[in-house]
Design an enzyme around this catalytic site. Structure first.
Site, PDB file in Angstrom:
ATOM      1  N   CYS A 102      48.834  43.230  40.128  1.00  0.00           N
ATOM      2  CA  CYS A 102      49.346  42.163  40.276  1.00  0.00           C
ATOM      3  C   CYS A 102      50.848  41.951  40.901  1.00  0.00           C
ATOM      4  O   CYS A 102      50.864  41.308  41.862  1.00  0.00           O
ATOM      5  CB  CYS A 102      49.350  41.393  38.805  1.00  0.00           C
ATOM      6  SG  CYS A 102      50.253  39.720  38.775  1.00  0.00           S
ATOM      7  N   CYS A 199      48.527  40.625  32.447  1.00  0.00           N
ATOM      8  CA  CYS A 199      49.095  39.481  33.241  1.00  0.00           C
ATOM      9  C   CYS A 199      48.210  38.212  33.056  1.00  0.00           C
ATOM     10  O   CYS A 199      48.629  37.007  33.007  1.00  0.00           O
ATOM     11  CB  CYS A 199      49.744  39.855  34.545  1.00  0.00           C
ATOM     12  SG  CYS A 199      48.660  40.958  35.596  1.00  0.00           S
TER      13      CYS A 199
END
Length: 368
Positions: A102, A199
């Protein structure tokens, strides 16, 4: 200061670290604006998904600080460049680290480009606990001052150019100081607990979430001696060194020592376990890593002495690194290490400096 007119876009997550980062940058004279990234389309209305609450908190902080908050949807980029790779790795029996992906694909690529091109930013900033130092015209990535919170492990894929365009205000502080600043300012995020979820999944239940995208295939659990002692619900739910959630006790002839996952036989869908956290099958003398990213982006040849972490929050392991070819290295530890896990990242350090890292392709087992 000479930076007065420089514009910084802070990635506002709705947490305390990014909130305080925005305030610190204001104090330093930057022109500060916030950006909230939506990386996941909630398709389920589950109570675990906290995105709406996070956006509200980010907005409240920006209102309090008197700065504008932009929002952007990176869900398509996230799906293509993070989530699909994450699923493919799990399917192959490896254990990926989506937070590293990410940062690589979203926070320091999509966000960095959007901030510069669409919002006219000179820099981006995040609430990561890392520091940067400029040496000989190149930016280096340093561990955060708070060793308990240091997040350099998650940022090793960044290049010196990306680091040069990024600011990490809380990297120079310790976490209790950050919370104290937020409390003194009366920010809604002051007492908000740190997010622990992956996330995109937020705090939701991981097994249930993964099962939606990858059908589970139950299979046998066998011991290192070849005895079948149970059934697993899917190899993807297990990682090397795991102890909890195996659903097996001691064997009749054996000891009561807990069982640990020591291997995953993906081809035959078998989970291999052994007793004791220092069982020889759990230990590795080294590893082979690939998909290398060096912060200075210089090709690595020859050998070097440094230290390595094979997972977050691990104590540094002294090691010798040797280049095998352009994109593979062999790492030999000074002492054997438990639970080195293919798919995870090996990240290298020289003192405070994060040199870079790579994905663990295979572990080098203890010679039998």
């Amino acid at each position: 200061m000479s930076e007065t007119a420089k514009k910084v876009i802070v990635g506002m997550s709705g947490g305390v670290d990014s909130s305080v980062s925005a305030w610190l940058l204001q104090q330093q004279g930057y022109q500060v604006e916030g950006l909230f990234m939506k990386n996941w389309e909630e398709d389920d209305g589950e109570e675990y998904c906290t995105a709406a609450a996070d956006l509200a908190d980010a907005q409240a902080v920006c209102d309090k600080l008197g700065i504008e908050l932009h929002t952007v949807n990176f869900a398509a980029e996230y799906w293509d460049n993070v989530f699909e790779l994450f699923l493919a790795e799990y399917k192959a029996g490896r254990t990926p680290n989506p937070d590293i992906l990410c940062n690589k694909e979203i926070k320091f690529k999509a966000f960095l480009e959007f901030a510069a091109e669409d919002l006219g930013a000179d820099y981006i900033a995040t609430g990561h606990y890392v520091r940067r130092a400029d040496v000989d015209g190149k930016s280096r990535l340093l561990r955060g001052l708070d060793s308990n919170k240091d997040q350099s492990y998650f940022l090793y894929t960044l290049s010196h150019e990306q680091i040069a365009q990024s600011l990490f205000p809380v990297g120079e502080l310790e976490k209790p100081q950050v919370r104290k600043i937020a409390e003194d300012l009366g920010l809604v995020t002051a007492k908000k607990k740190d997010s622990t979820g992956i996330c995109f999944i937020g705090e939701r239940k991981f097994r249930e979430f993964l099962g939606r995208y990858l059908p589970a295939q139950p299979g046998k659990i066998i011991t290192v001696d070849g005895d079948e002692i149970g059934e697993h619900q899917g190899l993807m739910y297990h990682t090397l060194g795991q102890r909890k959630g195996l659903g097996i006790g001691g064997t009749k002839e054996g000891t009561e020592e807990p069982w640990y996952v020591v291997d995953k036989d993906v081809e035959n869908n078998i989970l291999v376990v052994a007793q004791g956290h220092e069982h020889p099958r759990l230990m590795s003398v080294g590893l082979i890593a690939q998909q290398l990213h060096w912060v200075d982006r210089e090709p690595f040849t020859g050998t070097m002495r440094c230290s390595v972490k094979t997972r977050y929050r691990q104590t540094d392991i002294p090691c010798t690194v040797k280049a095998l070819d352009d994109d593979r290295i062999e790492v030999i530890f000074d002492e054997p290490v438990a639970a080195v896990t293919p798919g995870q990242s090996a990240v290298f350090y020289n003192g405070e400096v994060c040199l870079g890292g790579g994905i663990i392709e295979q572990r080098l087992p203890l010679p039998v």
